[in-house]
Design a protein around this motif. Structure first.
Motif, mmCIF file in Angstrom:
data_model
loop_
_atom_site.group_PDB
_atom_site.id
_atom_site.type_symbol
_atom_site.label_atom_id
_atom_site.label_comp_id
_atom_site.label_asym_id
_atom_site.label_seq_id
_atom_site.Cartn_x
_atom_site.Cartn_y
_atom_site.Cartn_z
ATOM 1 N N ASP A 8 -1.445 -9.226 11.376
ATOM 2 C CA ASP A 8 -1.164 -7.778 11.913
ATOM 3 C C ASP A 8 -0.649 -7.010 10.733
ATOM 4 O O ASP A 8 -0.440 -7.651 9.535
ATOM 5 N N ALA A 9 -0.694 -5.598 10.778
ATOM 6 C CA ALA A 9 -0.557 -4.776 9.876
ATOM 7 C C ALA A 9 0.951 -4.942 9.089
ATOM 8 O O ALA A 9 0.862 -4.895 7.620
ATOM 9 N N SER A 10 1.881 -4.892 9.828
ATOM 10 C CA SER A 10 3.226 -4.683 9.203
ATOM 11 C C SER A 10 3.462 -5.948 8.312
ATOM 12 O O SER A 10 4.110 -5.887 7.210
ATOM 13 N N ILE A 13 1.289 -5.913 5.311
ATOM 14 C CA ILE A 13 1.913 -5.139 4.054
ATOM 15 C C ILE A 13 3.326 -5.687 3.564
ATOM 16 O O ILE A 13 3.331 -5.761 2.395
ATOM 17 N N ILE A 41 -6.589 -2.651 11.406
ATOM 18 C CA ILE A 41 -5.636 -3.386 10.320
ATOM 19 C C ILE A 41 -5.882 -3.004 9.044
ATOM 20 O O ILE A 41 -5.119 -2.630 8.147
ATOM 21 N N GLU A 44 -4.958 0.803 8.434
ATOM 22 C CA GLU A 44 -3.943 0.640 8.353
ATOM 23 C C GLU A 44 -3.025 0.344 7.074
ATOM 24 O O GLU A 44 -2.232 1.036 6.507
ATOM 25 N N THR A 45 -3.594 -0.863 6.592
ATOM 26 C CA THR A 45 -2.888 -1.490 5.280
ATOM 27 C C THR A 45 -3.670 -0.975 4.271
ATOM 28 O O THR A 45 -2.813 -0.543 3.041
ATOM 29 N N VAL A 46 -4.879 -0.707 4.135
ATOM 30 C CA VAL A 46 -5.519 -0.446 2.794
ATOM 31 C C VAL A 46 -6.001 0.874 2.857
ATOM 32 O O VAL A 46 -5.534 1.741 1.970
ATOM 33 N N GLN A 48 -5.214 3.815 4.533
ATOM 34 C CA GLN A 48 -4.178 4.685 4.436
ATOM 35 C C GLN A 48 -3.325 4.761 3.319
ATOM 36 O O GLN A 48 -2.619 5.663 2.943
ATOM 37 N N GLY A 49 -3.009 3.508 2.740
ATOM 38 C CA GLY A 49 -2.041 3.256 1.788
ATOM 39 C C GLY A 49 -2.765 3.539 0.387
ATOM 40 O O GLY A 49 -2.144 3.885 -0.373
ATOM 41 N N ALA A 57 -1.408 -1.605 -1.364
ATOM 42 C CA ALA A 57 -2.754 -1.266 -0.392
ATOM 43 C C ALA A 57 -3.673 -1.433 -1.648
ATOM 44 O O ALA A 57 -4.850 -2.166 -0.982
ATOM 45 N N LEU A 60 -4.160 -5.418 -1.527
ATOM 46 C CA LEU A 60 -5.041 -6.058 -0.493
ATOM 47 C C LEU A 60 -6.613 -5.475 -0.518
ATOM 48 O O LEU A 60 -7.412 -6.134 -0.181
ATOM 49 N N GLY A 93 -4.731 -0.386 17.358
ATOM 50 C CA GLY A 93 -4.708 -1.608 16.586
ATOM 51 C C GLY A 93 -3.887 -2.831 16.971
ATOM 52 O O GLY A 93 -4.531 -3.903 16.822
#
Lengths: 176, 87
Positions: A8-10, A13, A41, A44-46, A48-49, A57, A60, A93
Motif C-alpha cells: 500500500d502507498a503509505s 512511502i 498506489i 499516490e507514491t510517485v 503526486q510526489g 518519489a 520509487l 486506492g
C-alpha cells in the motif's frame, strides 16, 4: 525470485524515505521479494510526489521505470466482492489494494499501515503485515543484516505508534 | 501559499475579532485568519482521530481534508502525527 509482496502507498512511502548504511529500504525489500502495486498506489507514491519534488518519489519512480517494482492493472470483475468492499466506505486506492490481493494468488503478504484497511484485509484472509513485520522477517531469513534491520526500524519509529518499533526490535533480537 | 476568500461572519465573531485586534494591535482580518487556521488544525486532528480509530482510511482522511494522499502524508509528518495505526 518467485516471492511477491503487494504494497500500500503509505508503507511504500515510509520505506522509500528510509536509508540505512547507504541502502534505501526498498532495495533491501527487492532482494527479498518482487514488489507489486496497483495503478492508484503508483499515482499516490510517485506521480503526486514527483510533481512536488519529493526525493523518495523519484527513487520509487526509478525502480518502477526499471521494472524492479511492478504496477499491476486491476482486471478483477466480481460484483459480490465489490459490493462487500464498497460497504466499508473505503476509497479507490483501498479498493485497488483489495482487488489486487483478490486477483493475485501468488503474493506472500500485503504491506499496509492503515488500520481499517488492515482489518478488511485480515477479514478476507489476505495476509496483511506492517512494514516493521517485513523488516523483522527479512532479518530472520538473512536477507538483511541484523544491525541494518534494527537501524531501519529505529529510522521508521517517528511514523509509528508507541510500542510498535520497540516490539519489532525485540522480535528482531529473538527475545519475544 | 495563501488565497483570498470573502467570508461572512456573524456579529459575535466580528465583535470578538475587533476586540482581539485592538488588544493585539493587529487587524480583524489577521485575527479571523488565525481563528480559521486553528479551526482547520482542530479539524485535521479530529479526522486523524477517526483514522486512528479505523473509522476511515488514510485515503478517506485525505479526501475529507481536501488534500491529495501524498499532501496529507507530508502534512501528518510535519505535525508528527503517526501515519501507522494500532490494530
Amino acid at each position: 525470485m518467485s516471492r511477491q509482496l503487494i504494497f500500500d502507498a503509505s508503507a511504500l512511502i515510509a520505506a522509500a524515505k528510509t536509508t540505512v548504511q547507504g541502502w534505501l529500504l526498498p532495495d533491501d525489500v527487492l532482494t527479498y521479494a518482487q514488489v507489486v502495486v496497483p495503478p492508484t498506489i503508483k499515482q499516490e507514491t510517485v506521480d503526486q510526489g514527483v510533481g512536488q519534488g519529493y526525493a523518495d518519489a523519484h527513487e520509487l519512480d526509478a525502480r518502477i521505470t526499471s521494472h524492479q517494482i511492478s504496477v499491476s492493472p486491476i482486471s478483477l470483475v466480481e460484483p459480490v466482492f465489490d459490493r462487500v468492499v464498497s460497504a466499508y466506505g473505503v476509497e479507490r486506492g483501498d479498493k485497488e489494494v483489495l482487488k489486487l490481493c483478490r486477483q493475485t494468488s501468488v503474493y506472500e503478504h500485503v504491506i499496509v499501515d492503515d488500520r481499517l484497511l488492515y482489518i478488511i484485509l485480515h477479514r478476507f484472509e489476505m495476509r496483511p503485515w506492517f512494514l516493521p513485520d517485513l523488516v523483522v522477517e527479512m532479518v530472520r531469513q538473512r536477507f538483511m543484516p541484523s544491525e541494518r534491520g534494527e537501524k531501519a526500524l529505529i529510522a521508521l519509529k517517528p511514523r509509528y505508534r508507541a510500542g510498535f518499533i520497540e516490539h519489532s526490535v525485540e522480535q528482531l533480537k529473538g527475545r519475544v | 501559499m495563501s488565497a483570498e476568500m470573502l467570508v461572512v461572519v456573524d456579529d459575535v465573531v466580528s465583535r470578538y475579532a475587533q476586540r482581539r485586534a485592538t488588544e493585539k494591535r493587529q487587524t480583524p482580518q489577521t485575527i479571523l485568519s488565525l481563528l480559521l487556521r486553528r479551526g482547520y488544525e482542530a479539524q485535521i486532528r479530529k479526522l486523524h482521530d477517526q483514522y486512528q480509530r479505523g473509522d476511515i482510511t488514510l485515503r478517506g482522511m485525505a479526501r475529507r481534508s481536501g488534500l491529495s494522499y501524498r499532501e496529507l502524508y507530508e502534512e501528518l509528518e510535519k505535525r508528527s502525527l503517526p501515519i501507522q495505526c494500532t490494530v
